[in-house]
Design an enzyme around this catalytic site. Structure first.
Site, mmCIF file in Angstrom:
data_model
loop_
_atom_site.group_PDB
_atom_site.id
_atom_site.type_symbol
_atom_site.label_atom_id
_atom_site.label_comp_id
_atom_site.label_asym_id
_atom_site.label_seq_id
_atom_site.Cartn_x
_atom_site.Cartn_y
_atom_site.Cartn_z
ATOM 1 N N GLY A 1 15.925 10.780 -6.594
ATOM 2 C CA GLY A 1 16.632 9.547 -6.936
ATOM 3 C C GLY A 1 17.859 9.402 -6.075
ATOM 4 N N CYS B 1 14.183 17.312 -5.416
ATOM 5 C CA CYS B 1 15.359 16.685 -4.814
ATOM 6 C C CYS B 1 16.420 16.398 -5.885
ATOM 7 C CB CYS B 1 14.944 15.444 -4.038
ATOM 8 S SG CYS B 1 16.190 14.932 -2.879
ATOM 9 N N TYR B 2 16.650 15.144 -6.238
ATOM 10 C CA TYR B 2 17.611 14.879 -7.321
ATOM 11 C C TYR B 2 17.179 15.612 -8.589
ATOM 12 C CZ TYR B 2 20.540 12.426 -10.696
ATOM 13 O OH TYR B 2 21.450 12.147 -11.683
ATOM 14 N N HIS C 1 10.774 16.808 -0.502
ATOM 15 C CA HIS C 1 9.778 15.940 -1.158
ATOM 16 C C HIS C 1 8.359 16.394 -0.792
ATOM 17 C CE1 HIS C 1 12.389 12.745 -2.763
ATOM 18 N NE2 HIS C 1 13.184 13.072 -1.760
ATOM 19 N N GLU D 1 5.703 15.300 -1.909
ATOM 20 C CA GLU D 1 4.727 14.225 -2.091
ATOM 21 C C GLU D 1 4.534 13.349 -0.852
ATOM 22 O OE1 GLU D 1 7.445 14.710 -3.674
ATOM 23 O OE2 GLU D 1 8.730 12.965 -3.763
ATOM 24 N N GLY E 1 -11.697 -12.361 0.000
ATOM 25 C CA GLY E 1 -12.847 -11.679 0.577
ATOM 26 C C GLY E 1 -12.480 -10.303 1.096
ATOM 27 N N VAL F 1 -10.905 -6.435 0.656
ATOM 28 C CA VAL F 1 -11.236 -5.434 -0.351
ATOM 29 C C VAL F 1 -10.334 -5.581 -1.586
ATOM 30 C CG1 VAL F 1 -11.361 -2.957 -0.822
ATOM 31 C CG2 VAL F 1 -12.072 -3.836 1.391
ATOM 32 N N ASP F 2 -9.037 -5.811 -1.362
ATOM 33 C CA ASP F 2 -8.102 -5.809 -2.487
ATOM 34 C C ASP F 2 -8.386 -6.929 -3.486
ATOM 35 O OD1 ASP F 2 -7.097 -3.951 -0.815
ATOM 36 O OD2 ASP F 2 -5.363 -5.131 -0.186
ATOM 37 N N SER F 3 -8.451 -8.165 -2.973
ATOM 38 C CA SER F 3 -8.658 -9.255 -3.926
ATOM 39 C C SER F 3 -10.069 -9.170 -4.514
ATOM 40 C CB SER F 3 -8.388 -10.613 -3.285
ATOM 41 O OG SER F 3 -9.324 -10.899 -2.280
ATOM 42 N N SER F 4 -11.009 -8.630 -3.755
ATOM 43 C CA SER F 4 -12.376 -8.521 -4.278
ATOM 44 C C SER F 4 -12.442 -7.518 -5.426
ATOM 45 C CB SER F 4 -13.331 -8.069 -3.171
ATOM 46 O OG SER F 4 -13.346 -9.015 -2.149
ATOM 47 N N LYS G 1 -4.850 2.015 -0.887
ATOM 48 C CA LYS G 1 -6.090 1.420 -0.375
ATOM 49 C C LYS G 1 -7.343 2.260 -0.684
ATOM 50 C CE LYS G 1 -7.507 -2.015 2.153
ATOM 51 N NZ LYS G 1 -6.953 -3.367 2.033
#
Ligand code: XMP
Length: 531
Positions: A70, A97-98, A188, A190, A242, A244-247, A387
């Site tokens: 943070g 970290c924090y 970090h 991650e 059309g 990938v995300d909105s589909s 994604k």
């Protein structure tokens, strides 16, 4: 992650899963911790520290706790703290970290301001003399690369803790009280810049006794429950591009709320070869979704006539898209929600790693501003996913594999692959060249190794010779990149044979092009798209 909300706050309950609790102190990369854990099939929730009361802890009953990083300083009065009860739960705790500093402070150690010892960016830690279960298998050589981002530093560790790894700027890079399974790391684990960081999470959840039974199937069920809960029996509209995300968002919503969902597919004239028919066909005919196919090619092309500045083009397309979408959406009576396929990278994109606002490189095309204008509430069922997780969810929802594996395609479509003025003939040439290029990539079995590949038609014509005649045609650039998240990218190392064969095919099969180049710029300094 100031100002962007906290995407992974959930009120989901997952009674059949062991739960990990991430207490969020506001780091921009907290979400990445959740991602690393999901990769290990661990169920976790991120909760802002203010909400983590003793009562909450008792109810949530975590099997392990992670204290995030943070931006605050533990030395400052009123800086964020976890409730003391966290340390009495008897479960493993990992402070990052924090989170590490707050852990030390709360358990009797000391943190000092970082004058002279601040570390930002890449650093290397070396192991101490004693082994630690958290670090098992981590050090492949005598040092590991990590990503540091700290001003303050721990000056004295708490009772029961020992040092297990150090870095030049952080003598207490990894400390732990192994008896209580309390672990504290200054870096970090991650982020990508800590290349083997996932190993630490793997060790941590193994120590805590997780079995790793949290799958995308389970995620899907809970996401559906959450959508139903949010939407009730209201109507939802979705801008289907059309991509990938909105589909995937549309498929998930359809499964959750059935015909309460209507999709609007705007054909702005910048789609690839046969794309509009394919998308509408799949959703309308095969998946039984209600889809409005908005044919607005003339309007977009008309308003872009004579415009060649990239930002102006993007702004016009963005504005028109909203107008057009609104026109069709207004026809859907009683819609109360707008669904968007926002992903987690979109959420963090507006904020840089250091917490400052990042500059606008490109005006991204989305339906921003629409919800307020139309009095709609937002549903963003993919907001916490990356994604590749969206792809996994798409497969889970039964979308065809070839569709899910498609490369990302930008909202403004071919318009940003056509530098200079966009004209109908140029778009035609571009569409054909792109189709040949992608066909080549597929034939050579390279499609899935590449993050994104496309052709850009250049605003320049050059002289060539074909047969016995002179040609004066457009040049095009092939682009293919590898990337993890689209934020950085490398050009794809095609063989010379592949490039030569592709150039020959494009020139032979696409009238209007007589020169082919390959773009070998990485991002940064380039961007993936040409505009
Ligand atoms: P750049 O060109 O910024 O692209 O390196 C990074 C990724 O974002 C995509 N992109 C967009 N996607 N609307 C979108 O939906 C946009 O306006 C847009 N601009 C770029 C690009 O295709 C790449 O995957």
């Amino acid at each position: 992650m100031s100002g962007t909300g906290r995407p992974y706050q959930t009120d989901m309950t997952a009674p059949s899963h062991d739960r990990l609790l991430i207490i969020d102190f506001g780091s921009q990369v907290t979400q990445l911790i959740a991602r690393r854990l999901r990769e290990l099939n661990i169920y976790c929730e991120i909760h802002p520290y203010q909400n983590v009361t003793e009562a909450f802890l008792a109810e949530y009953a975590p099997k392990a706790v992670i204290l995030s990083g943070g931006p605050a300083s533990v030395i400052d009065d009123g800086s964020p703290r976890p409730p003391r009860a966290v340390f009495g739960l008897g479960v493993p705790i990992l402070g990052i970290c924090y989170g590490q500093q707050v852990m030390m402070q709360e358990l009797g150690g000391r943190v000092e301001r970082g004058h002279g010892t601040a570390e930002f960016g890449r650093a290397y830690v070396t192991p101490g003399a004693e082994a630690l279960d958290l670090l098992e298998g981590w050090f492949e050589t005598d040092r590991e690369q990590v990503w540091m981002s700290h001003g303050d530093h721990v000056a004295a560790i708490a009772d029961g803790f020992k040092v297990y790894a150090t870095s030049p700027g952080a003598p207490f890079a990894v400390t732990a009280d192994p008896d209580r399974h309390f672990y504290a790391v200054q870096f970090h684990p991650e982020v990508h810049h800590t290349p083997n960081g996932a190993r630490l999470y793997e060790n941590f959840v193994r120590i805590a006794g997780f079995t790793g039974d949290w799958t995308m199937g389970a995620y899907r069920e809970e996401a559906i429950a959450k959508i139903r809960d949010q939407v009730g029996d209201a109507k939802v509209i979705c801008a289907l591009s059309g991509g990938v995300d909105s589909s995937v968002a549309a498929a998930l919503l359809h499964e959750a709320i059935g015909d309460q969902l209507t999709c609007v597919f705007v054909d702005h004239g910048f789609l690839r070869q046969d794309e509009g028919e394919e998308v509408v066909g799949m959703f309308r005919d095969h998946m039984n979704l209600s889809v409005i196919h908005a044919q607005e090619q003339e309007r977009f092309l008309g308003e872009l006539e004579g415009v060649s500045d990239p930002e102006t083009k993007r702004k016009i397309i963005g504005r028109l898209f909203i107008d057009v979408f609104q026109k069709y959406a207004n026809e859907i009576e009683g819609a109360a929600f707008l669904a968007q396929g926002t992903l987690y990278p979109d959420v963090i994109e507006s904020v840089s790693f250091s917490g400052g606002p990042s500059v606008t490189i490109k005006s991204h095309h989305n339906v921003g501003g629409l919800p307020e204008k139309m009095g709609l509430k937002l549903v963003e069922p993919l907001r916490e996913l990356f994604k590749d997780e969206v792809r996994a969810l798409g497969r889970e929802l039964g979308l065809p594999a070839h569709f899910i594996a498609r490369h990302p395609f930008p909202g403004p479509g071919l318009a940003i692959r056509c530098p200079g003025e966009i004209t109908r003939p140029k778009l035609e040439i571009l569409r054909k060249a792109d189709a040949v290029y992608i066909d080549q990539i597929r034939r050579h079995g390279l499609y899935d190794d590449i993050w994104q590949a496309f052709v850009a038609i250049l605003p320049v014509r050059t002289v060539g010779v074909m047969g016995d005649g002179r040609t004066y045609d457009y040049a095009c650039a092939l682009r293919a990149v590898t990337s993890v998240d689209g934020m950085t990218a490398d050009y794809y190392p095609f063989s010379h044979e592949f490039l030569g064969e592709t150039a020959t095919r494009i020139i032979n099969e696409v009238p209007g092009i007589n020169r082919v180049t390959y773009d070998i710029t990485s991002k940064p300094p380039g961007t993936i798209e040409w505009e």
